[in-house]
Design a protein around this motif. Structure first.
Motif, PDB file in Angstrom:
ATOM      1  N   ILE A   1     124.890  15.281  94.537  1.00  0.00           N
ATOM      2  CA  ILE A   1     126.453  15.860  94.886  1.00  0.00           C
ATOM      3  C   ILE A   1     126.605  15.815  96.422  1.00  0.00           C
ATOM      4  N   LEU A   2     125.418  16.496  97.189  1.00  0.00           N
ATOM      5  CA  LEU A   2     125.710  16.642  98.409  1.00  0.00           C
ATOM      6  C   LEU A   2     125.680  15.317  99.245  1.00  0.00           C
ATOM      7  N   SER A   3     124.534  14.179  98.931  1.00  0.00           N
ATOM      8  CA  SER A   3     124.617  13.059  99.403  1.00  0.00           C
ATOM      9  C   SER A   3     126.063  12.358  99.264  1.00  0.00           C
ATOM     10  N   GLY A   4     126.638  12.649  98.178  1.00  0.00           N
ATOM     11  CA  GLY A   4     127.805  11.797  98.071  1.00  0.00           C
ATOM     12  C   GLY A   4     129.049  12.437  98.689  1.00  0.00           C
ATOM     13  N   LYS A   5     128.802  13.709  99.493  1.00  0.00           N
ATOM     14  CA  LYS A   5     129.763  14.226 100.397  1.00  0.00           C
ATOM     15  C   LYS A   5     129.285  13.903 101.611  1.00  0.00           C
TER      16      LYS A   5
ATOM     17  N   GLN B   1     126.498  14.640 103.128  1.00  0.00           N
ATOM     18  CA  GLN B   1     125.744  15.567 103.938  1.00  0.00           C
ATOM     19  C   GLN B   1     124.153  15.086 104.127  1.00  0.00           C
TER      20      GLN B   1
ATOM     21  N   ASN C   1     127.107  24.943 100.296  1.00  0.00           N
ATOM     22  CA  ASN C   1     127.769  23.617 100.306  1.00  0.00           C
ATOM     23  C   ASN C   1     128.366  23.247  98.820  1.00  0.00           C
TER      24      ASN C   1
ATOM     25  N   THR D   1     130.745  23.897  95.581  1.00  0.00           N
ATOM     26  CA  THR D   1     131.708  24.259  95.158  1.00  0.00           C
ATOM     27  C   THR D   1     131.627  25.001  93.587  1.00  0.00           C
TER      28      THR D   1
ATOM     29  N   ASP E   1     131.148  22.039  91.501  1.00  0.00           N
ATOM     30  CA  ASP E   1     129.734  21.372  91.472  1.00  0.00           C
ATOM     31  C   ASP E   1     128.899  22.294  90.670  1.00  0.00           C
TER      32      ASP E   1
END
Lengths: 68, 358
Positions: free
Chosen positions: B105-109, B111, B165, B167, B170
């Motif tokens: 999820i965070l890589s997709g954003k 980060q 980070n 939501t 998420d």
């Protein structure tokens, strides 16, 4: 007379401390043998009641928190 | 004579007061770990010694009451060890699945996730470590306590970095990630199977204390054909039909077993507190050799550094502890042997459900 008063005072303090210690030991003993709260009680001996109530182990989620 | 008596009482009071003061744990001169008192290094603070807060942090998370109770059945039998091992594995797998999903999820954003990947790598190493215990024969209460603490700490570190980070959307996605996971459902099936065997074994032990056997009942428990309430009622019925003398004997046997169990639990907790710093450091030193991620290596090295400083501050020496560890281990082995042997006959009978831990 003054010495006797001091002596009595000290004895009361010692007796109080000893009493506190004894109560703590008794409380520990009780918690070790009492059945878990919320379980049914009957006229059965609490020790046996606790042993039987705790005889079966349930599936337990080991709480290690979550990463979010 | 009066003066002598007065002085004696005052001395007794002073001793009582000194003991009470020592029990508060505020004694700045030393830290008590188990039965030994480790004298803190004299002299000014420097980078090689930990602060009092750091020492407290390391010592306080050695073992808590809940973990101590959870680990109790590990010493009881092989089935007890196996069920806790599987439950801990299940929790570890869940955390790792969540962690991998969060990284996605965070890589997709866009980060940075290097540090999170490092923590996940450590989680995987712990999963591998848990798998090496196989059927649980060598899985001890001490392993359970240390690995559980380790996983908790990794989850917390991961959460501290990633939590802010994510939501609520998420988080919902994360909960869905566990659905239909075959690894988790496989572990759950294994847990249920071992639990049935463990419960059959425990009921067999209670019946043995009542000098009774009921192979049908233990078999029904093993097959999962009888409810918890039905088993309890059956046991209560059997106990109720015993004579007064027999009931008294059962009570004595139960009390004796409970006392032994509590003693064993306390000894294990004492040993864990005693060797907490050294055992943890040994595990980190082993782990750092296997890690590939630089972020994870740095994290573990920081932990090793902290433990070194705590060790320096407390003047913990291997040789200082070795005798006490050995003595406690002997006592633990003896107590475990006594607890397991009390139903040796039951395990060897056809209704028995397997051997004890090797």
């Amino acid at each position: 007379m003054k010495k006797i008063s001091i002596l009595l005072g000290l004895l009361i303090v010692i007796a109080f401390l000893a009493g506190c210690g004894q109560k703590e030991i008794q409380d520990t003993d009780k918690s070790a043998t009492q059945p878990p709260s919320g379980q049914e009680t009957s006229d059965m001996d609490p020790l046996i009641q606790g042993e039987i109530d705790n005889s079966l182990v349930d599936d337990k989620e080991i709480d290690i928190g979550t990463p979010y | 004579m009066k003066n002598f008596f007065l002085i004696s009482v005052m001395m007794l009071f002073a001793v009582t007061f000194a003991i009470a003061e020592n029990d508060t744990g505020d004694n700045p001169a030393g830290q008590a770990i188990g039965n030994i008192t480790l004298v803190q290094n004299a002299g000014a603070e420097n980078n090689n010694t930990a602060t009092n807060e750091e020492i407290q942090e390391v010592q306080n998370d050695a073992i808590d009451d809940e973990t101590s109770k959870e680990s109790e059945i590990i010493s009881e039998s092989n089935f007890g060890a196996k069920v806790r091992l599987l439950e801990l594995r299940k929790s570890a797998v869940k955390s790792r699945i969540y962690a991998e999903e969060i990284i996605k999820i965070l890589s997709g954003k866009g980060q940075t996730v290097a540090e999170l990947q490092g923590i996940t790598e450590e989680m995987k190493l712990i999963e591998t470590e848990l798998k090496t215990f196989g059927e649980g024969a060598n899985f001890s209460a001490e392993h359970f306590v240390e690995i559980k603490r380790d996983l908790k700490e990794l989850n917390k570190e991961f959460r501290d970095i990633a939590g802010k980070n994510l939501t609520s959307g998420d988080k919902k996605k994360l909960q869905d990630s566990l659905k239909n996971n075959t690894e988790l459902s496989g572990l759950q099936d294994d847990i249920h199977l071992v639990l049935k065997n463990l419960n059959a074994e425990r009921v067999g032990k209670i019946l043995k204390k009542m000098n009774k056997t009921d192979e049908n009942l233990t078999e029904e428990i093993r097959n999962g054909n009888v409810s918890k309430d039905q088993v309890k009622n059956k046991l209560k019925d059997i106990f109720g039909k015993l004579g007064d003398k027999e009931k008294e004997k059962v009570k004595e046997a139960v009390k004796e077993k409970n006392d032994k169990r509590i003693q064993l639990r306390n000894k294990i907790a004492e040993k864990i507190r005693l060797e907490n710093v050294l055992v943890r450091k040994e595990r980190y030193l082993e782990r750092v050799k296997l890690l590939k991620s630089q972020a994870a290596v740095d994290r573990v090295n920081r932990q090793i550094e902290l433990l070194n400083r705590v060790q320096n501050k407390l003047s913990i020496k291997d040789e200082q502890l070795s005798n006490q560890r050995a003595q406690l281990q002997m006592e633990i082995d003896k107590s475990e042997g006594e607890l397991k042997n009390e139903d040796a006959g039951n395990r060897n009978s056809p209704s028995g459900s397997g051997g004890g831990k090797k």
